[in-house]
Design an enzyme around this catalytic site. Structure first.
Site, mmCIF file in Angstrom:
data_model
loop_
_atom_site.group_PDB
_atom_site.id
_atom_site.type_symbol
_atom_site.label_atom_id
_atom_site.label_comp_id
_atom_site.label_asym_id
_atom_site.label_seq_id
_atom_site.Cartn_x
_atom_site.Cartn_y
_atom_site.Cartn_z
ATOM 1 N N ARG A 148 0.840 -1.201 0.000
ATOM 2 C CA ARG A 148 0.000 0.000 0.000
ATOM 3 C C ARG A 148 0.874 1.249 0.000
ATOM 4 N NH1 ARG A 148 -4.673 -0.960 4.536
ATOM 5 N NH2 ARG A 148 -2.980 -0.600 6.026
ATOM 6 N N ARG B 7 -3.919 7.533 11.430
ATOM 7 C CA ARG B 7 -5.361 7.323 11.625
ATOM 8 C C ARG B 7 -5.854 8.188 12.782
ATOM 9 N NH1 ARG B 7 -5.973 1.602 9.961
ATOM 10 N NH2 ARG B 7 -4.072 1.160 8.812
ATOM 11 N N ASP C 237 -10.230 3.573 14.078
ATOM 12 C CA ASP C 237 -8.869 3.182 13.678
ATOM 13 C C ASP C 237 -8.783 2.957 12.171
ATOM 14 O OD1 ASP C 237 -10.542 0.914 14.681
ATOM 15 O OD2 ASP C 237 -8.968 -0.286 13.759
ATOM 16 N N ASP D 297 -8.218 0.999 4.634
ATOM 17 C CA ASP D 297 -8.549 -0.327 5.181
ATOM 18 C C ASP D 297 -9.800 -0.913 4.540
ATOM 19 O OD1 ASP D 297 -6.312 -0.274 6.719
ATOM 20 O OD2 ASP D 297 -7.327 -0.503 8.642
HETATM 21 P P1 AMP Z 1 -9.379 -4.289 10.915
HETATM 22 O O1 AMP Z 1 -10.729 -4.698 11.402
HETATM 23 O O2 AMP Z 1 -8.870 -5.075 9.732
HETATM 24 O O3 AMP Z 1 -9.250 -2.822 10.723
HETATM 25 O O4 AMP Z 1 -8.366 -4.684 12.085
HETATM 26 C C1 AMP Z 1 -8.485 -4.225 13.398
HETATM 27 C C2 AMP Z 1 -7.180 -4.461 14.124
HETATM 28 O O5 AMP Z 1 -6.866 -5.843 14.136
HETATM 29 C C3 AMP Z 1 -5.998 -3.754 13.516
HETATM 30 O O6 AMP Z 1 -5.175 -3.328 14.556
HETATM 31 C C4 AMP Z 1 -5.355 -4.820 12.680
HETATM 32 O O7 AMP Z 1 -3.987 -4.584 12.471
HETATM 33 C C5 AMP Z 1 -5.603 -6.056 13.515
HETATM 34 N N1 AMP Z 1 -5.684 -7.285 12.723
HETATM 35 C C6 AMP Z 1 -6.660 -7.649 11.858
HETATM 36 N N2 AMP Z 1 -6.381 -8.844 11.310
HETATM 37 C C7 AMP Z 1 -5.215 -9.252 11.824
HETATM 38 C C8 AMP Z 1 -4.396 -10.421 11.659
HETATM 39 N N3 AMP Z 1 -4.730 -11.400 10.827
HETATM 40 N N4 AMP Z 1 -3.250 -10.487 12.364
HETATM 41 C C9 AMP Z 1 -2.890 -9.522 13.208
HETATM 42 N N5 AMP Z 1 -3.612 -8.407 13.417
HETATM 43 C C10 AMP Z 1 -4.767 -8.264 12.734
HETATM 44 MG MG MG Z 2 -8.083 -1.553 10.236
#
Ligand code: AMP
Ligand code: MG
Length: 508
Positions: free
Chosen positions: A180, A187, A263, A273
Site C-alpha cells: 500500500r 489514523r 482506527d 482499510d
Molecule cells: P481491521 O478490522 O482489519 O481494521 O483490524 C483491526 C485491528 O486488528 C488492527 O489493529 C489490525 O492490524 C488487527 N488485525 C486484523 N487482522 C489481523 C491479523 N490477521 N493479524 C494480526 N492483526 C490483525
Molecule cells: Mg483496520
C-alpha cells in the site's frame, strides 16, 4: 532476513518518519518471509504516477522486497501503535497488527509511505497471525485503485504478491501481501491512543508532524486568524472538511465501507482499510455490506453520521491541544453544514445540474435528488446502471420520454408513472441548461464500471486456481471507470442473481 542486492528499487532513498518521531510511536519489526512468493499483479500506472524507475517492479529482488522476504537497502520497517473505537465501543490499544511501514520514499506525488499488509506478526498482532488472505488482498488491491479511478481520495496499491503458504480463517486459504502507498497512514486512532493515555507530549508531536508534513494549510489558515489562530482547531477543521468531502463522494457513488471504526479513519481523509466494502447494486439505503455488522451500525445511510461520530472522537483526542471546548465543538458542528453541501454538490454533478461557474447547485437540485432517491429505493433500482443510463439519456440531446435512450432508463422502473413524474420535473430543470455540457459532466461523474462484489468474486475464484488475468483486467478497467470501454460491456451489466448471496465479513 536477508538484505537484497542493490537493484532498481534500491535506488530509492528510504526515510522512516516514524523512527524520527520517537520511540513512543512505533516498534522496529522485520517482515516474516513467506514461502515461494509469486507476483499476482503489478500496478504500472501507479509506478508511472510515482515516477519511480520503470524496472522497479520487474526484478526478482522486487518480488522478494514486496512479499516481505527481503528488505530493500535502507528500509527500516516499523509497526505503529494506535487505539480506537470499534463498533461504537472503546477498544483500547490496537496497532498495525499485520501492516508494516517499510519507510517513506520521495516520488512525483510527494513523499509516500510504503506499507506491506500481511507481511507477518508484529507486537500489535494480539491473537492474529499477521497475515492477509488472497481473497481479501485482491479486494483491497482492486478497490483502492478503483476508488482512485473514481476520483475519491484513497490509499493506493502498488503491487500484490502471493504465496502457497496456508492461512486459516473459516477455512484454509493462502497468504498474500498488498503493498500500500499513501502520503501517510496516520489514523484518528493514533491520536486517540496518546490522548487516552494522557500522553500529551507525543500527541502534540504527532499533530505537529501531520501538519508540517502533510497539511501545511493548517499553519497558513491559523496565521490568517481562523479559529482564533488556534492551529490545532484548524487541524480538526481541515480533517473535518476532508472527511465530509470523502463521505459525500462515497455516498454519491454508492460505496459502503463496512467497518468505519475510528482506527480505520485516515487523518488525511483517505479511504483506508478495505475489508467488507461494497458498491451498492440495487439502491437500498439501509444496505449492510458487512456480514459481521449485525446491528447495521455501518449501513450505507448511516455512514455520514458515523463519520461525524468518528470526528467527535478525534475532537476529544485533540481537545488537550486545542484547549478550548467551545472552539472544538464549533469546529465539529461545521460538519453538519459541510457534509450536506458536499453531497448537494456531488448530486448536482451526477444530475448535470451543477453550475459550472459557481460552487452552488441548481436550486431545485435538492428536491429532485430527494424524490429520485426515494423512488430508486422503493424500486431497488441498480444504482450504477441507473446513473449511467441517465447520463446517456441526457447525452442523447432529446428530452422526449419515448426516445430510446430515455426508454432505457424507464425500463429500470416498475412504477412507470412515478418515473414519468420525476422525469418531467427533471426535464424542466434541464430545459434552460447547456445539455451537451451537462451530459459531459454526468458522464464524468457517473461511472460505467464499479468493483461490484461479484466481479471481485470472479477474479478471486480464478486467482485461487492460479489464473490472475481477471485481476489485471479489472485493474485496467477500474482505473478509468468513466470511459466507455466498448469491448467490456459485460462488466457494466446488472449483477447476476448469485451476487446477492455473496457474504463478506470482517474475516480477512
Ligand atoms: P481491521 O478490522 O482489519 O481494521 O483490524 C483491526 C485491528 O486488528 C488492527 O489493529 C489490525 O492490524 C488487527 N488485525 C486484523 N487482522 C489481523 C491479523 N490477521 N493479524 C494480526 N492483526 C490483525
Ligand atoms: Mg483496520
Amino acid at each position: 532476513m536477508s538484505t537484497s542486492a542493490p537493484s532498481s528499487h534500491d535506488s530509492l532513498t528510504w526515510h522512516q518518519p516514524w523512527v524520527d518521531l520517537g520511540e513512543a510511536f512505533a516498534t522496529r519489526v522485520n517482515p516474516t518471509p513467506l514461502n515461494a512468493p509469486y507476483w499476482i499483479n503489478r500496478n504500472t500506472a501507479l509506478l508511472q504516477d510515482l515516477d519511480w524507475p520503470s524496472q522497479g517492479l520487474s526484478s526478482p529482488d522486487a518480488l522478494l522486497a514486496f512479499s516481505g522476504c527481503a528488505l530493500p537497502l535502507g528500509a527500516q520497517p516499523v509497526a505503529t501503535v494506535y487505539s480506537g473505537h470499534q463498533f461504537g465501543m472503546w477498544a483500547g490499544q490496537l496497532g498495525d497488527g499485520r501492516a508494516l511501514s517499510l519507510g517513506a520514499v520521495d516520488s512525483a506525488l510527494g513523499r509516500q509511505d510504503i506499507q506491506l499488509k500481511g507481511a507477518g506478526p508484529t507486537p500489535y498482532s494480539r491473537r492474529g497471525d499477521g497475515r492477509a488472505v488472497l481473497r481479501s488482498s485482491i479486494r483491497e488491491y482492486l478497490c483502492s485503485e478503483a476508488m482512485h479511478g473514481l476520483g475519491i481520495a484513497t490509499t493506493r496499491a502498488l503491487c500484490l504478491t502471493g504465496s502457497p503458504q496456508t492461512v486459516y480463517r473459516e477455512e484454509m486459504e493462502t497468504a498474500a501481501v498488498v503493498t500500500r502507498v499513501a502520503p501517510s497512514f496516520v489514523r484518528f486512532g493514533h491520536f486517540e491512543h496518546f490522548a487516552a493515555q494522557g500522553q500529551h507530549a507525543p500527541l502534540k508531536i504527532l499533530a505537529d508532524h501531520v501538519m508540517t508534513q502533510h497539511l501545511p494549510e493548517c499553519a497558513t489558515r491559523a496565521a490568517g486568524g481562523e479559529h482564533q489562530g488556534n492551529v490545532f482547531a484548524v487541524l480538526l477543521q481541515v480533517v473535518t472538511e476532508k472527511t465530509a468531502l470523502m463521505l459525500a463522494q462515497w455516498q454519491a457513488v454508492g460505496f459502503c465501507h463496512g467497518v468505519m471504526n475510528t482506527d480505520n479513519m485516515s487523518i488525511l481523509g483517505l479511504t483506508l482499510d478495505y475489508g467488507p466494502f461494497q458498491f451498492l447494486d440495487g439502491f437500498n439505503p439501509r444496505h449492510i455490506c458487512n456480514h459481521s455488522d449485525t446491528q447495521g451500525r455501518y449501513a450505507y445511510h448511516r455512514q455520514p453520521n458515523v463519520a461525524y461520530w468518528n470526528l467527535y472522537c478525534l475532537g476529544q483526542a485533540l481537545a488537550p491541544l486545542i484547549n478550548n471546548q467551545d472552539l472544538t465543538l464549533a469546529v465539529l458542528e461545521s460538519y453538519k453544514t459541510l457534509f450536506p453541501q458536499a453531497l448537494d454538490r456531488a448530486m448536482a454533478l451526477k444530475l448535470g445540474l451543477a453550475e459550472t461557474s459557481a460552487p452552488g447547485a441548481h436550486p431545485e437540485c435538492r428536491a429532485l435528488t430527494d424524490s429520485l432517491l426515494t423512488l430508486l429505493a422503493k424500486e431497488q433500482v441498480d444504482f450504477t446502471v441507473f446513473w449511467r443510463r441517465l447520463s446517456q439519456a441526457v447525452a442523447s440531446a432529446s428530452l422526449e420520454p419515448d426516445h430510446p435512450a430515455w426508454v432505457q432508463v424507464r425500463d429500470l422502473f416498475l412504477d412507470r408513472s412515478a418515473w414519468a413524474d420525476w422525469q418531467t420535473l427533471y426535464a424542466q430543470a434541464l430545459q434552460n441548461s447547456d445539455r451537451a455540457a451537462a451530459a459531459r459532466t454526468m458522464l464524468a461523474h457517473n461511472p460505467k464500471y464499479v468493483l461490484r462484489n461479484h466481479l471481485a468474486e470472479i477474479a478471486i475464484r480464478q486467482a485461487k486456481l492460479g489464473d490472475f488475468s481477471e485481476v489485471d483486467k479489472l485493474l485496467n478497467l477500474l482505473q478509468s471507470p468513466f470511459d466507455e470501454h466498448p469491448t467490456q460491456e459485460a462488466y457494466a451489466q446488472l449483477p447476476p442473481d448469485w451476487a446477492s448471496s455473496i457474504e463478506i465479513s470482517c474475516s480477512s
